[in-house]
Design a protein around this motif. Structure first.
Motif, mmCIF file in Angstrom:
data_model
loop_
_atom_site.group_PDB
_atom_site.id
_atom_site.type_symbol
_atom_site.label_atom_id
_atom_site.label_comp_id
_atom_site.label_asym_id
_atom_site.label_seq_id
_atom_site.Cartn_x
_atom_site.Cartn_y
_atom_site.Cartn_z
ATOM 1 N N ASP A 100 0.829 -1.195 0.000
ATOM 2 C CA ASP A 100 0.000 0.000 0.000
ATOM 3 C C ASP A 100 0.875 1.263 0.000
ATOM 4 N N GLU A 101 0.371 2.340 -0.606
ATOM 5 C CA GLU A 101 1.143 3.588 -0.677
ATOM 6 C C GLU A 101 1.531 4.110 0.699
ATOM 7 N N ALA A 102 0.609 4.037 1.658
ATOM 8 C CA ALA A 102 0.910 4.509 3.005
ATOM 9 C C ALA A 102 1.935 3.612 3.686
ATOM 10 N N MET A 103 1.847 2.305 3.456
ATOM 11 C CA MET A 103 2.835 1.382 4.011
ATOM 12 C C MET A 103 4.221 1.713 3.464
ATOM 13 N N PHE A 104 4.274 2.007 2.178
ATOM 14 C CA PHE A 104 5.538 2.375 1.541
ATOM 15 C C PHE A 104 6.123 3.625 2.213
ATOM 16 N N MET A 105 5.270 4.622 2.409
ATOM 17 C CA MET A 105 5.733 5.866 3.038
ATOM 18 C C MET A 105 6.290 5.605 4.432
ATOM 19 N N TRP A 106 5.589 4.787 5.222
ATOM 20 C CA TRP A 106 6.057 4.531 6.580
ATOM 21 C C TRP A 106 7.300 3.646 6.587
ATOM 22 N N ARG A 130 -2.025 -10.990 2.282
ATOM 23 C CA ARG A 130 -2.021 -12.321 1.661
ATOM 24 C C ARG A 130 -0.885 -12.472 0.670
ATOM 25 N N VAL A 131 -0.670 -11.431 -0.165
ATOM 26 C CA VAL A 131 0.359 -11.548 -1.207
ATOM 27 C C VAL A 131 1.756 -11.251 -0.670
ATOM 28 N N ASN A 132 1.840 -10.759 0.556
ATOM 29 C CA ASN A 132 3.134 -10.523 1.200
ATOM 30 C C ASN A 132 3.178 -11.296 2.524
ATOM 31 N N PRO A 133 3.304 -12.632 2.453
ATOM 32 C CA PRO A 133 3.248 -13.437 3.670
ATOM 33 C C PRO A 133 4.365 -13.144 4.657
ATOM 34 N N GLY A 134 5.395 -12.429 4.209
ATOM 35 C CA GLY A 134 6.482 -12.075 5.115
ATOM 36 C C GLY A 134 6.148 -10.929 6.053
ATOM 37 N N LEU A 135 5.063 -10.193 5.766
ATOM 38 C CA LEU A 135 4.660 -9.098 6.651
ATOM 39 C C LEU A 135 4.180 -9.638 7.996
ATOM 40 N N ARG A 136 4.492 -8.914 9.044
ATOM 41 C CA ARG A 136 4.104 -9.321 10.382
ATOM 42 C C ARG A 136 3.199 -8.269 11.016
ATOM 43 N N THR A 137 2.457 -8.686 12.035
ATOM 44 C CA THR A 137 1.644 -7.748 12.808
ATOM 45 C C THR A 137 2.218 -7.633 14.218
ATOM 46 N N VAL A 138 1.894 -6.530 14.867
ATOM 47 C CA VAL A 138 2.288 -6.321 16.254
ATOM 48 C C VAL A 138 1.052 -5.885 17.038
ATOM 49 N N THR A 139 1.091 -6.121 18.342
ATOM 50 C CA THR A 139 -0.007 -5.720 19.210
ATOM 51 C C THR A 139 0.420 -4.518 20.043
ATOM 52 N N SER A 140 -0.402 -3.494 20.065
ATOM 53 C CA SER A 140 -0.106 -2.300 20.855
ATOM 54 C C SER A 140 0.099 -2.679 22.319
ATOM 55 N N PRO A 141 1.164 -2.170 22.943
ATOM 56 C CA PRO A 141 1.410 -2.493 24.358
ATOM 57 C C PRO A 141 0.550 -1.664 25.314
ATOM 58 N N GLU A 146 -4.509 -2.788 20.203
ATOM 59 C CA GLU A 146 -4.816 -2.873 18.771
ATOM 60 C C GLU A 146 -3.750 -3.657 18.011
ATOM 61 N N THR A 147 -4.205 -4.414 17.029
ATOM 62 C CA THR A 147 -3.289 -5.125 16.133
ATOM 63 C C THR A 147 -2.961 -4.239 14.939
ATOM 64 N N LEU A 148 -1.681 -4.095 14.654
ATOM 65 C CA LEU A 148 -1.214 -3.223 13.578
ATOM 66 C C LEU A 148 -0.215 -3.975 12.704
ATOM 67 N N VAL A 149 -0.061 -3.485 11.472
ATOM 68 C CA VAL A 149 0.946 -4.050 10.577
ATOM 69 C C VAL A 149 2.302 -3.451 10.915
ATOM 70 N N ALA A 150 3.313 -4.300 11.046
ATOM 71 C CA ALA A 150 4.683 -3.838 11.285
ATOM 72 C C ALA A 150 5.374 -3.703 9.932
ATOM 73 N N VAL A 151 5.365 -2.494 9.386
ATOM 74 C CA VAL A 151 5.962 -2.264 8.066
ATOM 75 C C VAL A 151 7.476 -2.181 8.207
ATOM 76 N N PRO A 152 8.216 -3.062 7.541
ATOM 77 C CA PRO A 152 9.676 -3.041 7.688
ATOM 78 C C PRO A 152 10.300 -1.809 7.048
ATOM 79 N N ALA A 153 11.415 -1.381 7.602
ATOM 80 C CA ALA A 153 12.133 -0.229 7.060
ATOM 81 C C ALA A 153 12.594 -0.498 5.635
ATOM 82 N N LEU A 154 12.431 0.489 4.766
ATOM 83 C CA LEU A 154 12.902 0.394 3.380
ATOM 84 C C LEU A 154 14.297 1.022 3.300
ATOM 85 N N ARG A 155 15.258 0.327 3.862
ATOM 86 C CA ARG A 155 16.633 0.823 3.880
ATOM 87 C C ARG A 155 17.281 0.595 2.515
ATOM 88 N N MET A 156 18.043 1.577 2.034
ATOM 89 C CA MET A 156 18.637 1.507 0.700
ATOM 90 C C MET A 156 20.134 1.802 0.734
#
Length: 279
Positions: A100-106, A130-141, A146-156
């Motif tokens: 998703d565009e917002a996931m990319f930004m984050w 579904r198409v990115n099975p490597g994505l993980r979720t995290v639970t707010s402490p 709340e369950t949220l998507v943990a978007v990995p850093a796009l390090r370059m």
């Protein structure tokens, strides 16, 4: 303080096959096309490309330089789907991570802030998971739990961006309607290379909000007039719609032979010749 000016060829000489390369801009808007064309003149390949994709992705995909693409889309804006990207993807030429565009930004924000990931709601309940099975979720402490998507850093390893103006120190200014996250690309990369329409002596009279890229995140600066062609670089020029249509409808070998067989000066001259032929 130092003079960071380079030629496109000097920028490319600092890149290597196998790198993760970020490319700024958005779709067919303010893409660092002169730097992409210089990259095509090299033998660099096996790239992981991170981009809000446009013809940068199309050119590199058609030339067989991409091993993996991380993107939210690949579009020419007025032409919804980048045709050379589509052709390469349909023949399985590279791996694709589409988010998703917002996931990319984050993901860019996380990398710029040296965080391993950032939590977002975007992507939940969609096929992105579904198409990115490597994505993980995290639970707010916190109490919400709340369950949220943990978007990995796009390090370059390196990033390429194009702005309207820059100085020799690496400060960059945009004059159009949108920054397109170019500052995040620069901050999320180990090295960033900024091409611009025109070098200026300083920004003493500039509106501060237009100073998008700071010299601390820039390794090299290239003066490249018309360097975003055929994408737009408002207000310096709009998208070359006629030429973009030619690019989109011409078989890759024919397009590459006519327009990409020489240096940047040769490319710009070939474009001018083509336009004259149309009139």
């Amino acid at each position: 303080m130092s003079d960071k000016t380079m030629t496109p060829e000097e920028v490319v000489s600092r890149l290597q096959s196998g790198m993760t390369l970020g490319i700024g801009g958005w779709g067919s808007r303010r893409k660092p096309m002169a730097l992409v064309r210089a990259l095509l003149r090299s033998d660099i390949t096996d790239l992981t490309v991170v981009s809000y994709g446009g013809p940068d992705v199309g050119l590199l995909a058609a030339a067989g330089r991409i091993r993996k693409l991380v993107a939210a889309f690949a579009t020419l804006d007025s032409i919804p789907l980048e045709p050379h990207f589509r052709a390469a993807r349909q023949r399985g030429a590279f791996a694709l991570t589409e988010i998703d565009e917002a996931m990319f930004m984050w993901g860019l924000h996380a990398a710029a802030n040296r965080l391993p990931f950032l939590p977002v709601r975007a992507g939940l309940g969609s096929d992105v998971m579904r198409v990115n099975p490597g994505l993980r979720t995290v639970t707010s402490p916190y109490e919400d739990g709340e369950t949220l998507v943990a978007v990995p850093a796009l390090r370059m390893d390196a990033a390429l961006v194009h702005l309207n103006r820059a100085d020799r120190l690496g400060n960059g200014q945009y004059l159009g309607p949108d920054p397109y996250f170019d500052d995040l690309f620069c901050e999320a990369a180990d090295h960033a290379y900024l091409s611009c329409e025109r070098l200026v002596d300083d920004f003493s009279t500039a509106v501060p909000q237009t100073l998008l890229v700071n010299r601390h995140s820039v390794t090299g600066v290239v003066e490249a007039p018309n360097g975003a062609h055929f994408t737009s670089c408002v207000p310096d020029y709009g998208r070359d719609e006629a030429f973009q249509k030619l690019y989109a409808t011409t078989p890759w070998p024919e397009f590459a032979e006519r327009f990409l067989s020489g240096d940047e000066k040769t490319y710009q001259s070939a474009v001018q010749t083509w336009h004259k032929e149309q009139t």
